[in-house]
Design a protein around this motif. Sequence first.
Motif, short mmCIF file in Angstrom:
data_model
loop_
_atom_site.label_atom_id
_atom_site.label_comp_id
_atom_site.label_asym_id
_atom_site.label_seq_id
_atom_site.Cartn_x
_atom_site.Cartn_y
_atom_site.Cartn_z
N MET A 35 -6.34 2.93 -6.95
CA MET A 35 -5.30 1.91 -6.80
C MET A 35 -4.96 1.26 -8.14
SD MET A 35 -6.90 0.36 -3.31
CE MET A 35 -5.96 -1.16 -3.28
N GLN A 36 -5.94 1.08 -8.99
CA GLN A 36 -5.67 0.50 -10.32
C GLN A 36 -4.85 1.44 -11.19
OE1 GLN A 36 -9.75 -0.46 -11.40
NE2 GLN A 36 -9.37 -2.65 -11.13
N ALA A 37 -5.10 2.75 -11.02
CA ALA A 37 -4.29 3.73 -11.76
C ALA A 37 -2.86 3.75 -11.22
CB ALA A 37 -4.93 5.10 -11.66
N GLY A 38 -2.72 3.47 -9.91
CA GLY A 38 -1.40 3.35 -9.29
C GLY A 38 -0.80 4.68 -8.84
N CYS A 39 0.19 4.58 -7.97
CA CYS A 39 0.92 5.77 -7.52
C CYS A 39 2.24 5.32 -6.89
CB CYS A 39 0.10 6.57 -6.52
SG CYS A 39 0.00 5.84 -4.88
N ARG A 53 8.89 2.95 -5.12
CA ARG A 53 8.31 1.95 -6.03
C ARG A 53 6.93 2.43 -6.49
NH1 ARG A 53 12.83 0.72 -6.17
NH2 ARG A 53 13.82 -1.23 -5.52
N PHE A 54 6.57 2.04 -7.71
CA PHE A 54 5.25 2.38 -8.24
C PHE A 54 4.33 1.18 -8.05
CE2 PHE A 54 1.95 3.29 -11.35
CZ PHE A 54 1.79 4.66 -11.20
N PHE A 55 3.29 1.37 -7.24
CA PHE A 55 2.39 0.28 -6.88
C PHE A 55 1.07 0.40 -7.65
CE2 PHE A 55 5.36 -0.09 -3.51
CZ PHE A 55 5.24 -1.37 -2.98
N THR A 56 0.58 -0.74 -8.12
CA THR A 56 -0.72 -0.78 -8.79
C THR A 56 -1.50 -2.01 -8.33
OG1 THR A 56 0.24 -2.00 -10.65
CG2 THR A 56 0.07 0.40 -10.89
N TYR A 118 2.87 -13.89 9.04
CA TYR A 118 2.56 -12.48 9.22
C TYR A 118 3.76 -11.58 8.86
CZ TYR A 118 -1.99 -13.26 11.38
OH TYR A 118 -3.31 -13.61 11.59
N GLU A 119 4.36 -11.84 7.71
CA GLU A 119 5.41 -10.95 7.21
C GLU A 119 4.78 -9.60 6.87
OE1 GLU A 119 8.04 -12.91 4.26
OE2 GLU A 119 6.69 -14.63 4.60
N SER A 120 5.60 -8.55 6.93
CA SER A 120 5.03 -7.22 6.69
C SER A 120 5.65 -6.56 5.47
CB SER A 120 5.21 -6.33 7.92
OG SER A 120 6.57 -6.04 8.15
N LEU A 121 4.78 -5.93 4.67
CA LEU A 121 5.19 -5.06 3.58
C LEU A 121 4.90 -3.65 4.08
CD1 LEU A 121 6.05 -4.41 0.67
CD2 LEU A 121 3.67 -4.80 -0.03
N ASP A 122 5.95 -2.87 4.38
CA ASP A 122 5.80 -1.58 5.04
C ASP A 122 5.98 -0.45 4.04
OD1 ASP A 122 5.68 -2.48 7.96
OD2 ASP A 122 7.48 -3.49 7.22
N LEU A 123 4.98 0.42 3.95
CA LEU A 123 4.92 1.43 2.91
C LEU A 123 4.66 2.82 3.50
CD1 LEU A 123 2.65 -0.63 0.50
CD2 LEU A 123 5.13 -0.39 0.34
N VAL A 124 5.09 3.84 2.76
CA VAL A 124 4.85 5.23 3.15
C VAL A 124 4.32 5.98 1.93
CG1 VAL A 124 5.84 7.35 4.08
CG2 VAL A 124 6.74 5.14 4.81
N ALA A 125 3.15 6.61 2.09
CA ALA A 125 2.55 7.40 1.01
C ALA A 125 3.03 8.85 1.12
CB ALA A 125 1.04 7.33 1.10
N ASN A 126 2.78 9.62 0.06
CA ASN A 126 3.22 11.01 0.09
C ASN A 126 2.24 11.92 0.81
OD1 ASN A 126 1.14 11.29 -1.71
ND2 ASN A 126 2.42 11.78 -3.48
N SER A 127 1.09 11.38 1.23
CA SER A 127 0.14 12.16 2.04
C SER A 127 -0.73 11.19 2.83
CB SER A 127 -0.74 13.06 1.17
OG SER A 127 -1.72 12.30 0.50
N ALA A 128 -1.35 11.70 3.88
CA ALA A 128 -2.24 10.86 4.69
C ALA A 128 -3.44 10.40 3.89
CB ALA A 128 -2.69 11.64 5.93
N ASP A 129 -3.92 11.26 2.97
CA ASP A 129 -5.06 10.87 2.14
C ASP A 129 -4.76 9.65 1.27
OD1 ASP A 129 -7.06 12.64 2.87
OD2 ASP A 129 -6.25 14.24 1.63
N VAL A 130 -3.58 9.65 0.65
CA VAL A 130 -3.21 8.52 -0.20
C VAL A 130 -3.08 7.24 0.63
CG1 VAL A 130 -1.40 7.59 -1.70
CG2 VAL A 130 -2.07 10.00 -1.91
N ASN A 132 -4.71 6.56 3.33
CA ASN A 132 -6.08 6.15 3.67
C ASN A 132 -6.78 5.47 2.50
OD1 ASN A 132 -6.67 6.78 6.42
ND2 ASN A 132 -6.52 8.96 5.92
N ILE A 133 -6.51 5.94 1.29
CA ILE A 133 -7.11 5.30 0.10
C ILE A 133 -6.65 3.86 -0.02
CG2 ILE A 133 -7.13 5.31 -2.43
CD1 ILE A 133 -7.01 8.39 -2.28
N TRP A 134 -5.33 3.62 0.11
CA TRP A 134 -4.80 2.27 -0.01
C TRP A 134 -5.30 1.37 1.12
CZ3 TRP A 134 -2.31 -0.06 -3.96
CH2 TRP A 134 -1.78 0.75 -4.97
#
Length: 958
Positions: A35-39, A53-56, A118-130, A132-134
Motif C-alpha cells: 500500500m505504501q508503494a501504491g497502485c 486514481r493512484f492510491f498510496t 458513513y460516507e463511502s469511498l468506492d474503489l475497484v482494483a485490477n484483480s481480486a488479490d489487489v 484483498n491486500i487493500w
Amino acid sequence: DPANQKCGGRKKTVSFSSMPSEKKISSASDCISFMQAGCELKKVRPNSRIYNRFFTLDTDLQALRWEPSKKDLEKAKLDIAAIKEIRLGKNTETFRNNGLADQICEDCAFSILHGENYESLDLVANSADVANIWVSGLRYLVSRSKQPLDFMEGNQNTPRFMWLKTVFEAADVDGNGIMLEDTSVELIKQLNPTLKESKIRLKFKEIQKSKEKLTTRVTEEEFCEAFCELCTRPEVYFLLVQISKNKEYLDANDLMLFLEAEQGVTHITEDMCLDIIRRYELSEEGRQKGFLAIDGFTQYLLSPECNIFDPEQNKVAQDMTQPLSHYYINASHNTYLIEDQYRGPADINGYVRALKMGCRSIELDVNDGSDNEPILCNRNNTTTHLSFRSVIEVINKFAFVASEYPLILCLGNHCSLPQQKVMVQQMKKVFGSKLYTEAPLLSESYLPSPEKLKRMIIVKGKKLPSDTDVLEGEVTDEDEEAEMSRRMSVDYNGEQKQILLCRELSDLVSICKSVQYRDFELSMKSQNYWEICSFSETEASRIANEYPEDFVNYNKKFLSRIYPSAMRIDSSNLNPQDFWNCGCQIVAMNFQTPGPMMDLHTGWFLQNGGCGYVLRPSIMRDEVSYFSANTKGIVPGVSPLVLHIKIISGQNFPKPKGACAKGDVIDPYVCIEIHGIPADCSEQRTKTVQQNSDNPIFDETFEFQVNLPELAMIRFVVLDDDYIGDEFIGQYTIPFECLQPGYRHVPLRSFVGDVMEHVTLFVHIAITNRSGGGKPQKRSLSVRMGKKVRECTMLRNVGLKTIDDIFKIAAHPLREAVDMRENMQNAIVSVKELCGLPPIASLKQCLLTLSSRLITSDNTPSVSLVMKDSFPYLEPLGAIPDMQKKMLAAYDLVGNCMEFHEELHNLGAKEGLKGRKLNKATESFAWNITVLKVKNQGIENLCLLPKITQLVNGGAAV
C-alpha cells in the motif's frame, strides 16, 4: 463429451499474473508495504462516473492519498482515524445504483466507509488479490488505530516465526545458526510434502542472490523467509485475517464464529474449537494457548473436515424402508468385461471392481461349457472364458463388502436344460440362504424395501407360469444384444426367439421376473409389481421424449432397467441422467469405460454411504404428484434454489497424462457443469491462468439456478488451455444434496476416477433461494413489499366441477402465501443490504455485523438480543403480527382435496369423462396437489417473516 469441448457461453480470457509482484503476501507488513508503494485503483462515483486514481498509504500510516485530483493535496486524502468500516464486494448504495455495476467484478470491488455519516469511498482494483491486500491492510490499520503498531519491527515475533525458529533450532544439531541447503530443503519438504524440491532450491537461490551471498548454507532468517514465501497461500491468509478481526491467528471464539456463520456447522462449542486447534496447529505454543496460525489453518482447510462432500452422506442417511422401485440402483452392464464389448476378454476382476464400487445390479451372460460346466464369455472373443462357479464364488465373497443392501443378478440364460440345472445347484450351494426366493404376495402393491432385503441376492430372469406343473417350458430369449440385432434386420417379423427353461431355474426368480414392455396403458393395467421390463437405450430415449410423464408414473411402482445400445461396440456409456430424470431405477453402465458419463454415475452413487441405493425425489415417488422429465422451467412442487460457486484457487495441478511435446508448465482453467433436468443443465468456465500449476488464483464467482436440486449434480473439470494431445487435468462430480456450504476443498480425481493426492480446488459454496440471493436488487424495501406481480405456479382446471370448485377456494390463499413468502425473502435481502453484506450472506453473518453497530457511544447496547426457539430476536421491537391463520388454512385445503383422489375415476365417469379426457383430468389433479404441497412446505418458513421484519426495522432505526 463435455471434457473434450471448450466451454461455451464465455470467451477465453487470460490472467497473466494473479499478483502485482512476484513476492507473495504472507503478513500484514507485506500488505502495508504494498500500500505504501501504491497502485492504480478505479474510483466509482454515485453519478456512475469512474475515475482512475493512484492510491498510496502515507509512510506514517496515518492517511490514504490519491492523485491526480482537482482537490487540494490535503483534501485528496482520507485519515485512517476517520475510517469506520471496510467492505469487500459491491455492497454500498453507490455500487448498487451504479449503471455500470454489472461490468464491475464483485471480487475486485471494495468500499471504505468513513465519517460520522458513513460516507463511502468506492474503489475497484485490477484483480481480486489487489483488492484483498487493500482490504486486509486497511482493516489491520483501523483495528490497531488505538494501539502502537508493532509490525514495523518485522515478523520476527509473530507466533509463526517463533514456531519456525524452534523447528530450525531442533534441526540445527551443531547449534551454529546455519545449516546445509540439502538439510533445509528436506526440512521444508517434511513440513509441506506438496512442494517440489526444485521449487524450494530455486527459492533459496533467489534469496541468496538478493543478498549477494556466494555460500549455499542457509541461515535461520533465510529458512523462515523461504518457508513463508513458499507455504503461504495468499487466499488463505486473506481469509484468516478477515475472520480473525485482523489478527494473524484465530482464537477459539474466532473459529467458532467462522464455523457457525460461514461453514454452516451447528451445535459448535468452544471445546470443539479448542480440539480442532489442538489437532491442526503446528506450534506447541499455539496448541497450549489455543490459537490457530496460518499454517495450522491451512492444514485444517485441507482436512476431510473441510471437504466439499457432506460427511453425513458418508453413511446411509436416507430412508431405506421405501419400496425397491423408489430407489436409483447402482448397475453394471456386461460386468465380466474389463475392455470393450466387441473383442474384450472375460475377466473375473470385472465383478470384483463393480462390487467394491457399490454396484447392486450385475450381469451374468451364461452359456454352455465343456464337461457340463456353464461358462461366462464374450461371444465375440471365446478364447477366454470364466466358469460360472468361479464367478458366483467371487460374487458371494464380495457381494456385501461395500453395501449390505440387496444385490440383483441379471441372469442372461443361454444354456441347455442340463446345464441350467447345474447353475441352480451351484447357486444354491454357494449362496445358500442369501438367495431370495419368497413368492411375492398378491395382497401387496409394491416391492419389498432394501431394508427388508438386506444381504439378500435377487435373481432377475425369465419365469415359467406358476399355475402349471410343467418341469420345463418355452420363454422368450433374454439375449438383449441379439434381440436388438434381430429387430434391426430386414427379416424381422416381430416374433421373439424362444428358449427352453427348466422349473428349478424358474423357481429361483421371485420379485424380478423379466417381462416384455408393450405400452404404458397395458402395463398399468396388467403388469404385476414384481415384474421388471428392460429397455434398450434407443427405445428408452424414444419413450422418454414422447411420454415423459407416463414414464415417471410407471416407475413409481415398477422397476425398469436401461442397457446401452448394441451399437456401442467400444463400450462407451450412455448419459444416465437422461433416464434418472424419468425415474428409471437400473441404468446399466460399462464400468470399464471411464469418462464424463461414468463420472456422473460414480459421483451420483457416492451419496447415502455409497450403498448403491439412492432414494428418488418425492415428486417422483408420491402416488399423487406431477412431474415431467422434459420440464423446461420451474418444477411444480419444488422450490428452486440458486447455487453460488466461487472458484478461488487450485493446488498442485499435474500435467495432463496424455500431453506430449510440452514441458511441465500448464495454463489451467476450470469448467463448472450442472447436470440434472433440462432446465438445470448449464456450463460456465473461469479465465485461464497462464503458466501456473502450483497455486493458480482464479477468484471468479458463478451463479446457477437449480429447479430440482434432488436430481442435480455439479461436475468440476480442470483443463489445460495450451495443450498438445490431452487437456484433461482432473475432475470431481458431486450430487447437489451433498454440497457443504462455506470454504471447501474439492479433491480432484484422475480420468479413470482415482483420487489424486494433494490435487485440489479451493472454492466457496453458498445456496440461496431465488429472491434471497443473486445480484443485489435496486428497488427499495417499501417498493418491493408493495409489489403485486409475483411468480406463482398456477392451478390447472381439472374438468370436474366438484373438484374444480374446491381448487378455486385454494387459489386465493395460495396467492397470499406466495406474496408472504416473497415479502419474507425481500426482507432478508434488505437485512443484508443494511449490513453491507453480499446476497449470499447468511442471517448469522448479518447478526454478527449488526451486533457491532448496536453499541452506543458509551459502549452500552441499544437493544437486547435474545434467543427464542433457536432464533435470534432483538427486543423490544413490538408485537409479532398474527398471520398464521391465513397460512395454515392451506393445509386444510390440501386435506379436503386429497379426499377426492380416491373417488376421482368414479366422479369422472359420472360426469362423462373417459379415456384421454379422464387421464388429462387425473394429470391436472396431480399437478394441483403438487403445487399446493410445495406452498404448504414453505408455510413453516413464513413464520420467520415477523422476525425478519423486526430485524429490518431494528437495523433501519440504527
